[in-house]
Design a protein around this motif. Structure first.
Motif, PDB file in Angstrom:
ATOM      1  N   TYR A 126      41.699 -57.048  18.105  1.00 16.22           N
ATOM      2  CA  TYR A 126      42.180 -56.645  19.434  1.00 16.22           C
ATOM      3  C   TYR A 126      43.708 -56.571  19.551  1.00 16.22           C
ATOM      4  N   HIS A 127      44.407 -57.047  18.537  1.00 12.89           N
ATOM      5  CA  HIS A 127      45.879 -57.007  18.525  1.00 12.89           C
ATOM      6  C   HIS A 127      46.473 -57.753  19.724  1.00 12.89           C
ATOM      7  N   VAL A 128      45.960 -58.947  19.961  1.00 13.04           N
ATOM      8  CA  VAL A 128      46.487 -59.824  20.995  1.00 13.04           C
ATOM      9  C   VAL A 128      46.978 -61.109  20.322  1.00 13.04           C
ATOM     10  N   THR A 129      47.725 -61.906  21.073  1.00 12.26           N
ATOM     11  CA  THR A 129      48.216 -63.179  20.551  1.00 12.26           C
ATOM     12  C   THR A 129      47.204 -64.278  20.841  1.00 12.26           C
ATOM     13  N   VAL A 130      46.868 -65.049  19.812  1.00  9.43           N
ATOM     14  CA  VAL A 130      45.871 -66.110  19.966  1.00  9.43           C
ATOM     15  C   VAL A 130      46.433 -67.431  19.452  1.00  9.43           C
ATOM     16  N   HIS A 131      46.415 -68.438  20.296  1.00  6.11           N
ATOM     17  CA  HIS A 131      46.793 -69.793  19.913  1.00  6.11           C
ATOM     18  C   HIS A 131      45.544 -70.658  19.858  1.00  6.11           C
ATOM     19  N   THR A 132      45.623 -71.757  19.144  1.00  3.14           N
ATOM     20  CA  THR A 132      44.472 -72.648  19.032  1.00  3.14           C
ATOM     21  C   THR A 132      44.886 -74.092  19.299  1.00  3.14           C
ATOM     22  N   ILE A 133      43.951 -74.845  19.873  1.00  2.00           N
ATOM     23  CA  ILE A 133      44.138 -76.279  20.080  1.00  2.00           C
ATOM     24  C   ILE A 133      42.830 -76.975  19.712  1.00  2.00           C
ATOM     25  N   ALA A 134      42.864 -77.784  18.667  1.00  2.00           N
ATOM     26  CA  ALA A 134      41.685 -78.556  18.284  1.00  2.00           C
ATOM     27  C   ALA A 134      41.627 -79.823  19.132  1.00  2.00           C
ATOM     28  N   ALA A 135      40.483 -80.073  19.757  1.00  2.00           N
ATOM     29  CA  ALA A 135      40.372 -81.233  20.641  1.00  2.00           C
ATOM     30  C   ALA A 135      38.920 -81.683  20.744  1.00  2.00           C
ATOM     31  N   ASP A 136      38.733 -82.990  20.797  1.00  2.00           N
ATOM     32  CA  ASP A 136      37.431 -83.576  21.082  1.00  2.00           C
ATOM     33  C   ASP A 136      37.355 -83.759  22.592  1.00  2.00           C
ATOM     34  N   LEU A 137      36.605 -82.899  23.251  1.00  2.00           N
ATOM     35  CA  LEU A 137      36.598 -82.884  24.709  1.00  2.00           C
ATOM     36  C   LEU A 137      35.863 -84.067  25.323  1.00  2.00           C
ATOM     37  N   SER A 138      35.254 -84.907  24.508  1.00  2.72           N
ATOM     38  CA  SER A 138      34.641 -86.122  25.035  1.00  2.72           C
ATOM     39  C   SER A 138      35.649 -87.265  25.144  1.00  2.72           C
ATOM     40  N   ALA A 158      44.400 -66.487  28.772  1.00  2.00           N
ATOM     41  CA  ALA A 158      43.245 -67.292  29.163  1.00  2.00           C
ATOM     42  C   ALA A 158      43.067 -68.446  28.193  1.00  2.00           C
ATOM     43  N   LEU A 159      42.895 -69.645  28.729  1.00  3.48           N
ATOM     44  CA  LEU A 159      42.520 -70.803  27.925  1.00  3.48           C
ATOM     45  C   LEU A 159      41.021 -70.979  28.069  1.00  3.48           C
ATOM     46  N   ILE A 160      40.310 -70.971  26.944  1.00  2.00           N
ATOM     47  CA  ILE A 160      38.853 -71.042  26.947  1.00  2.00           C
ATOM     48  C   ILE A 160      38.399 -72.215  26.101  1.00  2.00           C
ATOM     49  N   THR A 161      37.691 -73.158  26.714  1.00  2.00           N
ATOM     50  CA  THR A 161      37.139 -74.274  25.951  1.00  2.00           C
ATOM     51  C   THR A 161      35.779 -73.880  25.386  1.00  2.00           C
ATOM     52  N   GLY A 162      35.438 -74.473  24.246  1.00  2.00           N
ATOM     53  CA  GLY A 162      34.180 -74.103  23.589  1.00  2.00           C
ATOM     54  C   GLY A 162      34.172 -72.654  23.185  1.00  2.00           C
ATOM     55  N   SER A 163      35.288 -72.198  22.604  1.00  2.00           N
ATOM     56  CA  SER A 163      35.513 -70.762  22.415  1.00  2.00           C
ATOM     57  C   SER A 163      34.691 -70.129  21.309  1.00  2.00           C
ATOM     58  N   TYR A 164      34.256 -70.906  20.319  1.00  2.00           N
ATOM     59  CA  TYR A 164      33.633 -70.265  19.157  1.00  2.00           C
ATOM     60  C   TYR A 164      32.103 -70.394  19.125  1.00  2.00           C
ATOM     61  N   GLY A 165      31.498 -70.653  20.262  1.00  2.00           N
ATOM     62  CA  GLY A 165      30.042 -70.724  20.288  1.00  2.00           C
ATOM     63  C   GLY A 165      29.455 -69.999  21.477  1.00  2.00           C
ATOM     64  N   ARG A 225      40.390 -56.562  26.944  1.00  2.00           N
ATOM     65  CA  ARG A 225      41.197 -56.079  28.068  1.00  2.00           C
ATOM     66  C   ARG A 225      42.692 -56.319  27.847  1.00  2.00           C
ATOM     67  N   GLY A 226      43.040 -56.747  26.641  1.00  2.00           N
ATOM     68  CA  GLY A 226      44.445 -56.912  26.288  1.00  2.00           C
ATOM     69  C   GLY A 226      45.031 -58.265  26.608  1.00  2.00           C
ATOM     70  N   GLY A 227      44.197 -59.240  26.945  1.00  2.00           N
ATOM     71  CA  GLY A 227      44.693 -60.560  27.305  1.00  2.00           C
ATOM     72  C   GLY A 227      44.884 -61.458  26.100  1.00  2.00           C
ATOM     73  N   ASP A 228      45.929 -62.269  26.132  1.00  2.00           N
ATOM     74  CA  ASP A 228      46.156 -63.259  25.087  1.00  2.00           C
ATOM     75  C   ASP A 228      45.255 -64.468  25.329  1.00  2.00           C
ATOM     76  N   LEU A 229      45.157 -65.319  24.297  1.00  2.00           N
ATOM     77  CA  LEU A 229      44.181 -66.399  24.360  1.00  2.00           C
ATOM     78  C   LEU A 229      44.715 -67.720  23.831  1.00  2.00           C
ATOM     79  N   ILE A 230      44.200 -68.796  24.415  1.00  2.00           N
ATOM     80  CA  ILE A 230      44.358 -70.143  23.856  1.00  2.00           C
ATOM     81  C   ILE A 230      42.944 -70.667  23.656  1.00  2.00           C
ATOM     82  N   LEU A 231      42.550 -70.813  22.420  1.00  2.00           N
ATOM     83  CA  LEU A 231      41.183 -71.209  22.084  1.00  2.00           C
ATOM     84  C   LEU A 231      41.120 -72.713  21.860  1.00  2.00           C
ATOM     85  N   VAL A 232      40.141 -73.371  22.480  1.00  2.00           N
ATOM     86  CA  VAL A 232      40.004 -74.819  22.377  1.00  2.00           C
ATOM     87  C   VAL A 232      38.610 -75.172  21.883  1.00  2.00           C
TER      88      VAL A 232
END
Length: 264
Positions: free
Chosen positions: A50-62, A5-12, A25-32
């Motif tokens: 959770y022992h899942v794979t997590v990637h990150t992408i820093a982006a200014d969504l504006s 799952a790619l989730i924008t605004g992931s840390y708030g 639920r065992g799903g991997d993540l791409i945090l934006v």
């Protein structure tokens, strides 16, 4: 099947809830999000818990190029996005002509409308080719009526619900669905950053965890709209709102959003 799952605004607020639900639920993540430091801290915590794979992408969504950069990053790293959760968004209280600046409202339109639309344009094509995929667009119950003192915010959410519903129909038979989550007022950073913490509108704000769970489960089922987080009389009032005289409803919404109205 474990999916990503790619989730924008992931840390708030609501984003953090979506991350926890998917990872549990065992799903991997791409945090934006905007802050690379916050993304990395969240990724480390989620991977350890959770022992899942997590990637990150820093982006200014504006920024107009944000969606393309996110998509290109996923492609160049061979990250398949099975679930897209367009969660990032913000509001802001104030009179349209006297208090809200051009920059504030154009930035809101970019984050709430333009970037989610671009992300859907990019990722939905891949999902349709694969014959599977889920999109959850975080809208709001604000989508159902105009919002004086949050004129642009309410309008952006009307767009999000409308475009989500239209695409939901277009995608029938493809194995891909788009769901709109329409929460009421929640106890997240939204109220503080938007200058709404002391308004009647947020005086009965709810915990975002159940809202996120309702939205996530509704997305998995391919539901059209998921309404969640309306305490007390708000739910029946929302369903009756279209029957009220428009001017009276506009006055009601205006009064709900006046600064300091929570104490009146």
């Amino acid at each position: 099947m474990v999916n990503t799952a790619l989730i924008t605004g992931s840390y708030g607020g609501l984003g953090t809830c979506f991350v926890g639900i998917h990872a549990e639920r065992g799903g991997d993540l791409i945090l934006v999000g905007r802050s690379q430091a916050k993304l990395e801290a969240q990724a480390k915590e989620v991977e350890e818990k959770y022992h899942v794979t997590v990637h990150t992408i820093a982006a200014d969504l504006s920024a107009p190029e944000a969606a393309q950069n996110i998509y290109d990053t996923c492609k160049s790293n061979s990250w398949t996005v099975d679930v897209l959760i367009n969660n990032a968004g913000f509001g802001g209280r104030g009179d349209f002509t006297r208090e809200r600046t051009m920059e504030q409202d154009m930035s809101m339109i970019a984050v709430n409308i333009e970037t989610p639309t671009r992300l859907m344009k990019l990722f939905l094509s891949d999902m349709v080719k694969r014959g599977s995929g889920k999109v959850l667009n975080v809208s709001s119950t604000a989508a159902t009526l105009p919002g004086p003192l949050q004129a642009v915010y309410y309008a952006t959410k009307a767009y999000v619900t409308s475009v989500s519903n239209a695409i939901w129909r277009e995608l029938q038979g493809t194995g891909v669905t788009v769901t709109a989550l329409m929460p009421g007022a929640m106890r997240t950073g939204f109220a503080d950053t938007g200058g709404l913490a002391d308004t009647k509108l947020f005086s009965n704000a709810v915990d975002p965890k159940q809202v996120a769970l309702d939205g996530y489960n509704g997305m998995l089922k391919g539901e059209l709209n998921v309404i969640s987080g309306l305490p007390g009389m708000q739910k029946p009032m929302m369903s009756l709102a279209p029957m009220f005289p428009k001017k009276a409803m506009l006055n009601f919404v205006y009064n709900q959003q006046i600064a300091g109205s929570a104490d009146k």
